[in-house]
Design a protein around this motif. Structure first.
Motif, mmCIF file in Angstrom:
data_model
loop_
_atom_site.group_PDB
_atom_site.id
_atom_site.type_symbol
_atom_site.label_atom_id
_atom_site.label_comp_id
_atom_site.label_asym_id
_atom_site.label_seq_id
_atom_site.Cartn_x
_atom_site.Cartn_y
_atom_site.Cartn_z
ATOM 1 N N ARG A 61 -1.326 0.998 6.212
ATOM 2 C CA ARG A 61 0.063 -0.009 5.931
ATOM 3 C C ARG A 61 0.065 0.388 7.807
ATOM 4 O O ARG A 61 0.078 -0.805 8.543
ATOM 5 C CB ARG A 61 1.527 0.578 5.866
ATOM 6 C CG ARG A 61 1.589 0.077 4.456
ATOM 7 C CD ARG A 61 2.673 0.943 3.806
ATOM 8 N NE ARG A 61 3.793 1.017 4.304
ATOM 9 C CZ ARG A 61 4.089 2.581 3.426
ATOM 10 N NH1 ARG A 61 3.113 3.022 2.871
ATOM 11 N NH2 ARG A 61 4.378 4.102 3.757
ATOM 12 N N ASP A 113 0.872 -1.701 0.087
ATOM 13 C CA ASP A 113 -0.466 0.048 0.414
ATOM 14 C C ASP A 113 0.703 0.985 -0.092
ATOM 15 O O ASP A 113 1.759 0.972 0.616
ATOM 16 C CB ASP A 113 -0.877 0.114 1.053
ATOM 17 C CG ASP A 113 -2.008 1.350 1.088
ATOM 18 O OD1 ASP A 113 -2.060 2.147 0.823
ATOM 19 O OD2 ASP A 113 -3.070 0.509 1.163
ATOM 20 N N ASP A 152 -3.494 -2.769 -1.889
ATOM 21 C CA ASP A 152 -3.928 -1.878 -2.355
ATOM 22 C C ASP A 152 -4.560 -1.340 -3.574
ATOM 23 O O ASP A 152 -3.241 -2.558 -5.018
ATOM 24 C CB ASP A 152 -3.164 -0.738 -2.202
ATOM 25 C CG ASP A 152 -4.096 0.870 -2.133
ATOM 26 O OD1 ASP A 152 -5.059 0.775 -1.817
ATOM 27 O OD2 ASP A 152 -3.313 1.767 -2.717
#
Length: 233
Positions: free
Chosen positions: A13, A7, A53
């Motif tokens: 995170r 991400d 992500d």
């Protein structure tokens, strides 16, 4: 389960790291701010689960999944749940989380992942979510069925009926046995006698779903699970 985070947002995170540390099932082995570094890591290391992500500069989450050969289980992380509809095109993707991530929803997504043991040769093969087909034994022949073509599966005594887009197959096995071998990201048990491919649903009304020309019953206990699994506006 060994897991990694991919991400580009530091806050995301950090939130995922906190939830992972609190989970008894997960071990965070690495985290990355971009997909390229993650690919290099995975070329030399094996993990069980990736928190991925969707929206990353230059290389999206879906680009990443298409690049990795035999990817592990994946839970998508996104700011827009509409993008998560594309997740159903990938068997390795088990669930998605919408930012800001809520711990209860995180725990539910992790619970859905599960870990499947390899099945002995000769049994129905769909234990791995990356598997795209199963083989069924009919009249001493092993017949391949593409998972994506299955509309629903119906229990009938000691047999099951597998109805696909073009054919019907009657197999001597149990609903439970085949349920354990199908990707839970797209297959859902909605009744004690039925498992459906949620991608094949045409409409839902009261206690039934329409798939193709077949009306399939939904039990009262399973209806909330069905409604949770669809992308309801």
């Amino acid at each position: 389960m060994k897991c990694i985070i991919i991400d580009d947002e530091k806050l995301a995170r950090e939130v995922l790291s906190i939830f992972i540390l609190k989970s008894e099932k997960l071990v965070l082995v690495e985290q990355f701010s971009n997909a390229i570094d993650a690919i290099k890591y995975l070329n030399a290391n094996k993990v069980d689960l990736i928190f991925l992500d969707i929206h990353m500069p230059n290389f999206s989450g879906f680009d990443f999944v298409q690049t990795i050969k035999n990817p592990p289980k994946v839970i998508l992380v996104t700011t827009d749940k509409n993008f998560a509809l594309d997740a159903f095109n990938y068997n390795c993707i088990t669930d998605y989380l919408v930012k800001p991530i809520v711990e209860e929803r995180f725990n539910r997504a992790v619970k859905r992942v599960g870990i499947k043991k390899e099945q002995p040769l000769g049994e129905l093969k769909a234990g791995d979510l990356t598997t795209k087909e199963i083989y069924v034994n009919i009249d001493k022949r092993l017949i391949k069925i593409e998972i994506s073509t299955i509309n629903f599966i119906q229990a009938n005594g000691d047999y099951i009926l597998i109805k696909t887009e073009g054919s019907n197959y009657t197999v001597h096995t149990t609903l439970k046995k085949i349920e354990d071998k199908l990707p839970k990201s797209i297959f859902l048990k909605i009744h004690r006698s039925y498992i459906i491919n949620v991608n094949k649903i045409i409409d839902i009304q009261d206690s039934t779903v329409l798939i193709g020309k077949d009306l399939i019953p939904v039990s009262k206990n399973n209806r909330p699970i069905l409604m949770e699994s669809i992308n309801l506006l």
